[in-house]
Write a protein that holds these residues in place. Structure first.
Motif, mmCIF file in Angstrom:
data_model
loop_
_atom_site.group_PDB
_atom_site.id
_atom_site.type_symbol
_atom_site.label_atom_id
_atom_site.label_comp_id
_atom_site.label_asym_id
_atom_site.label_seq_id
_atom_site.Cartn_x
_atom_site.Cartn_y
_atom_site.Cartn_z
ATOM 1 N N LYS A 156 58.508 82.652 127.601
ATOM 2 C CA LYS A 156 58.730 83.600 128.695
ATOM 3 C C LYS A 156 59.341 84.906 128.194
ATOM 4 N N ALA A 157 60.361 84.811 127.354
ATOM 5 C CA ALA A 157 61.030 86.015 126.858
ATOM 6 C C ALA A 157 60.194 86.728 125.800
ATOM 7 N N ILE A 158 59.367 85.984 125.065
ATOM 8 C CA ILE A 158 58.489 86.609 124.073
ATOM 9 C C ILE A 158 57.510 87.553 124.763
ATOM 10 N N GLN A 159 57.042 87.163 125.932
ATOM 11 C CA GLN A 159 56.140 88.027 126.698
ATOM 12 C C GLN A 159 56.823 89.351 127.042
ATOM 13 N N TYR A 160 58.085 89.284 127.431
ATOM 14 C CA TYR A 160 58.839 90.497 127.770
ATOM 15 C C TYR A 160 59.064 91.352 126.523
ATOM 16 N N LEU A 161 59.478 90.704 125.430
ATOM 17 C CA LEU A 161 59.688 91.420 124.170
ATOM 18 C C LEU A 161 58.412 92.124 123.719
ATOM 19 N N SER A 162 57.290 91.450 123.872
ATOM 20 C CA SER A 162 56.011 92.003 123.430
ATOM 21 C C SER A 162 55.703 93.331 124.108
ATOM 22 N N GLN A 163 55.960 93.413 125.392
ATOM 23 C CA GLN A 163 55.693 94.652 126.123
ATOM 24 C C GLN A 163 56.554 95.801 125.600
ATOM 25 N N ILE A 164 57.804 95.494 125.278
ATOM 26 C CA ILE A 164 58.706 96.531 124.764
ATOM 27 C C ILE A 164 58.258 96.995 123.384
ATOM 28 N N ILE A 165 57.951 96.049 122.514
ATOM 29 C CA ILE A 165 57.573 96.388 121.140
ATOM 30 C C ILE A 165 56.245 97.145 121.110
ATOM 31 N N GLN A 166 55.344 96.798 121.994
ATOM 32 C CA GLN A 166 54.047 97.482 122.019
ATOM 33 C C GLN A 166 54.138 98.914 122.527
ATOM 34 N N PHE A 167 54.933 99.122 123.583
ATOM 35 C CA PHE A 167 54.842 100.387 124.306
ATOM 36 C C PHE A 167 56.128 101.213 124.351
ATOM 37 N N LYS A 168 57.271 100.624 123.971
ATOM 38 C CA LYS A 168 58.538 101.338 124.149
ATOM 39 C C LYS A 168 59.328 101.541 122.862
ATOM 40 N N ASN A 169 58.860 100.982 121.749
ATOM 41 C CA ASN A 169 59.625 101.083 120.508
ATOM 42 C C ASN A 169 58.687 101.315 119.330
ATOM 43 N N GLN A 170 58.967 102.350 118.553
ATOM 44 C CA GLN A 170 58.196 102.623 117.345
ATOM 45 C C GLN A 170 59.129 102.794 116.149
ATOM 46 N N VAL A 171 60.208 102.015 116.156
ATOM 47 C CA VAL A 171 61.208 102.078 115.091
ATOM 48 C C VAL A 171 61.362 100.733 114.384
ATOM 49 N N ILE A 172 61.327 99.650 115.133
ATOM 50 C CA ILE A 172 61.600 98.315 114.588
ATOM 51 C C ILE A 172 60.625 97.972 113.459
#
Length: 233
Positions: A156-172
């Motif tokens: 469940k939380a991986i799905q949420y993390l995925s959206q952030i990493i795909q569209f909201k973060n370009q640093v990690i």
């Protein structure tokens, strides 16, 4: 009554505080302060903050195997909010609550500190904790390594993390989730999309979870066009 239930006399507390201050004082400034298993808790976290973060201005602080609580993390988070020297913080094996992760995440959301690596393995962090950390990644422009090995994170939380990493973060650059036993093939598509669509991510560790061989094979396909990508499944 067993001595286990007796409070430490004030004299002994002072001795322990002095010993801790002396130990940190011997560390070289601007380098690592390793307090692995040094009985750090609510009573002496301020000593660590003043001696290691403020006086020594250490770049790396290791707090593995201690007794940090939500109070300790709250104090540490406040200190981090204006810290300009610490780049690596490891708080593994402290049994932190999700509320402690919330305090830490909120502090790191404001980009006032320069922390680049955060390791939180073996802390019983649940989906809610990962959601707090994911929200932090929306705005944090410095953190490049996030270690969450051996926690209680699910699909469940991986799905949420995925959206952030795909569209909201370009640093990690590096995410480690290995030994989260409740991550299954239900996360494969989300992880696949994270790897494919994020341009900064270079390392993803997901070994020792509940992925099938078919799921692992699909994740291997996600890095076919990625140069020097480190995928551990």
């Amino acid at each position: 009554m067993s001595n286990l239930f007796l409070e430490i006399p004030e004299k002994n507390k002072n001795i322990e505080t002095n010993r801790l201050e002396e130990f940190i004082d011997k560390c070289q400034s601007y380098l690592m302060v390793n307090l692995n298993g040094e009985q750090i808790n609510d009573d002496n976290i301020e000593v660590v903050i003043k001696a290691a973060l403020i006086k020594k201005q250490c770049q790396s602080l290791i707090l593995w195997n201690n007794h940090l609580t939500c109070f300790s993390i709250s104090r540490l988070s406040s200190a981090l909010s204006m810290n300009k020297s610490l780049t690596k913080l490891s708080i593994s094996k402290n049994h932190l609550s999700d509320s402690a992760i919330k305090d830490l995440s909120e502090s790191l959301s404001f980009n006032n500190c320069t922390l680049k690596q955060l390791v939180l393995s073996s802390n019983e962090i649940t989906d809610q904790g990962l959601i707090y950390l994911s929200d932090m990644l929306k705005t944090n422009e410095h953190l490049i390594v996030l270690g969450l090995q051996d926690n209680k994170i699910t699909d469940k939380a991986i799905q949420y993390l995925s959206q952030i990493i795909q569209f909201k973060n370009q640093v990690i650059e590096e995410i480690s989730l290995y030994s989260n036993k409740s991550i299954t093939d239900g996360s494969v598509d989300d992880i696949f999309n994270m790897i494919r669509h994020n341009q900064s991510l270079k390392t993803f560790w997901i070994r020792d979870c509940q992925l099938s061989e078919q799921g692992k094979d699909k994740l291997q396909q996600s890095i076919q066009d990625k140069n020097n990508f480190d995928l551990l499944v």
